[in-house]
Design an enzyme around this catalytic site. Structure first.
Site, mmCIF file in Angstrom:
data_model
loop_
_atom_site.group_PDB
_atom_site.id
_atom_site.type_symbol
_atom_site.label_atom_id
_atom_site.label_comp_id
_atom_site.label_asym_id
_atom_site.label_seq_id
_atom_site.Cartn_x
_atom_site.Cartn_y
_atom_site.Cartn_z
ATOM 1 N N THR A 77 0.833 -1.204 0.000
ATOM 2 C CA THR A 77 0.000 0.000 0.000
ATOM 3 C C THR A 77 0.868 1.255 0.000
ATOM 4 O O THR A 77 0.638 2.189 -0.774
ATOM 5 C CB THR A 77 -0.952 0.008 1.206
ATOM 6 O OG1 THR A 77 -1.901 -1.056 1.065
ATOM 7 C CG2 THR A 77 -1.715 1.330 1.298
ATOM 8 N N GLN A 184 0.362 -9.630 -5.448
ATOM 9 C CA GLN A 184 -0.183 -10.978 -5.590
ATOM 10 C C GLN A 184 0.635 -11.843 -6.551
ATOM 11 O O GLN A 184 0.343 -13.026 -6.703
ATOM 12 C CB GLN A 184 -1.627 -10.903 -6.087
ATOM 13 C CG GLN A 184 -2.606 -10.277 -5.123
ATOM 14 C CD GLN A 184 -2.947 -11.173 -3.953
ATOM 15 O OE1 GLN A 184 -2.673 -12.364 -3.948
ATOM 16 N NE2 GLN A 184 -3.556 -10.595 -2.912
ATOM 17 N N ALA A 205 5.600 -8.417 1.781
ATOM 18 C CA ALA A 205 6.127 -9.656 2.361
ATOM 19 C C ALA A 205 5.028 -10.608 2.803
ATOM 20 O O ALA A 205 5.163 -11.823 2.680
ATOM 21 C CB ALA A 205 7.037 -9.326 3.546
ATOM 22 N N CYS A 328 -15.799 -7.063 -0.363
ATOM 23 C CA CYS A 328 -14.388 -6.708 -0.220
ATOM 24 C C CYS A 328 -14.234 -5.348 0.440
ATOM 25 O O CYS A 328 -13.214 -5.065 1.038
ATOM 26 C CB CYS A 328 -13.677 -6.729 -1.572
ATOM 27 S SG CYS A 328 -14.124 -5.369 -2.651
#
Length: 385
Positions: A77, A184, A205, A328
């Site tokens: 992010t 991803q 990570a 989501c």
């Protein structure tokens, strides 16, 4: 003690690998490698700095970059924010044009909205029927004032895989910078930044069996002088990201990326076998549909929509950890923007789940999950009445 649910939500986060935990713990406590890596005047700081630079090399090696091109952040992010805001602000606030898509992660969409509010024009590309953004779509959206394109490598809900090398060449030919969110994709897709026309790439990570709270941004040569720092206070990381480096988290991320590199082919083959086992059994359920391209995808992530009257998702909540992609945006309780962009309505989205497989998934997990899903389908009529 209650039995733990089966874990099928690796796309949300992965457990930290025990081997990663070991090297992480070794950087904590007085007898460990606890020094400040920014301090080079004594042995403690030098040892920590050496470990940080080794981790930088490990991350770079997995993705075909050089160590000096890796900038540590708190996660994907922050990397996404640094890439988009950093490029926009380096050229001057307001004006210009960026391209992204309707099915990006909120870390991209919300950041793009902030830039839009500051006067930057933003084009949100519509995915094709397979949930992909094509090079042709990007080419057609390019303008004379387009300075940045930002797209995912792998979609977090669908598992679909964009043709990043082809898109990157289109972007580079037009003189813009290309940012890729690879949170991803790292460790699941063979990435070669030495060959790909990509200028910025974000990593995390905790999607790859490392800890939460640590990530990185690849900054290629074309982006070096076209990126403005977002966090100030010491000029760390080549002036792009200030703050005392978290040695334990950085070393853990390096270890996680090194383990992924060493087991890349073996793990991919294993996940493919498990995915085929899962799909083969689920195909006997009437009306089940796989969302996204059946071929251009990673094997780890499946988005499945069930026919109305054929599925009771509430029956799975206690037994399987999965993602209800219809929610989501849990804070607003709205349907998934990804599914809506693919043409689903809110009711169809509510019958969709994401199952994601990972390093610790077993054949027994697959078979048990299939039986539980079939049972949820059997209980569906009462649910929908």
């Amino acid at each position: 003690m209650n039995k733990r649910p089966l874990y099928f939500d690796y796309a949300a986060t992965t457990p930290v690998d025990e081997r990663v935990i070991k090297v992480m713990v070794e950087c904590l406590g007085f007898t460990g490698n606890f020094g400040n890596p920014a301090s080079s005047s004594h042995a403690f700081g030098q040892q920590a700095r050496q470990s940080v630079e080794q981790a930088r090399r490990q991350v770079a090696e997995l993705v075909g970059a050089t160590p000096e091109q890796i900038v540590w952040t708190s996660g994907a992010t922050e990397s996404n924010n640094l890439a988009l805001k950093g490029v926009a602000q380096a050229r001057g606030v307001g004006g210009g044009h960026i391209i992204t898509s309707q099915i990006e992660h909120k870390a991209i969409l919300d950041t793009a909205k902030q830039l839009q509010d500051a006067g930057v024009a933003v084009t949100y590309l519509v995915p094709d029927a397979d949930g992909l953004i094509t090079a042709q779509a990007v080419s057609e959206a390019m303008r004379e004032d387009t300075f940045l394109v930002s797209l995912m490598l792998v979609n977090n809900e669908l598992g679909t895989l964009n043709d990043i090398p082809a898109i990157g060449q289109v972007v580079r030919d037009r003189g813009a910078l290309f940012h890729v969110d690879a949170a991803q994709g790292a460790g699941k897709v063979a990435i070669d930044l030495a060959q790909w026309a990509v200028d910025l790439m974000s990593f995390s990570a905790h999607k790859l069996y490392g800890p939460k709270g640590i990530g990185a941004l690849y900054v290629g040569p074309r982006a070096q002088q076209r990126l403005q720092a977002q966090i100030h206070g010491g000029g760390h990381e080549g002036g792009l990201r200030s703050g005392t480096l978290a040695t334990h988290q950085i070393v853990a991320m390096g270890s996680a990326f090194a383990l992924a590199a060493a087991a890349f082919d073996e793990e991919k083959a294993s996940i493919v076998r498990l995915r085929e086992r899962l799909l083969e059994q689920l195909q006997s359920i009437p009306g089940v549909r796989l969302n996204g391209s059946p071929t251009r995808r990673i094997p780890h992530t499946l988005s499945l929509t069930f026919s109305e009257g054929e599925f009771n998702p509430a029956a799975l909540l206690a037994s399987i950890a999965f993602s209800a992609t219809s929610a989501c945006n849990s804070a607003s309780n709205t349907p998934s923007h990804v599914l809506l962009a693919l043409g689903h309505d809110a009711r169809s989205a509510s019958r969709t789940i994401r199952l994601s497989l990972g390093r610790f998934t077993t054949e027994q997990d697959i078979d048990q999950a299939v039986q539980l899903i079939k049972a949820a389908c059997a209980s569906a009529p009462a649910f929908w009445q």
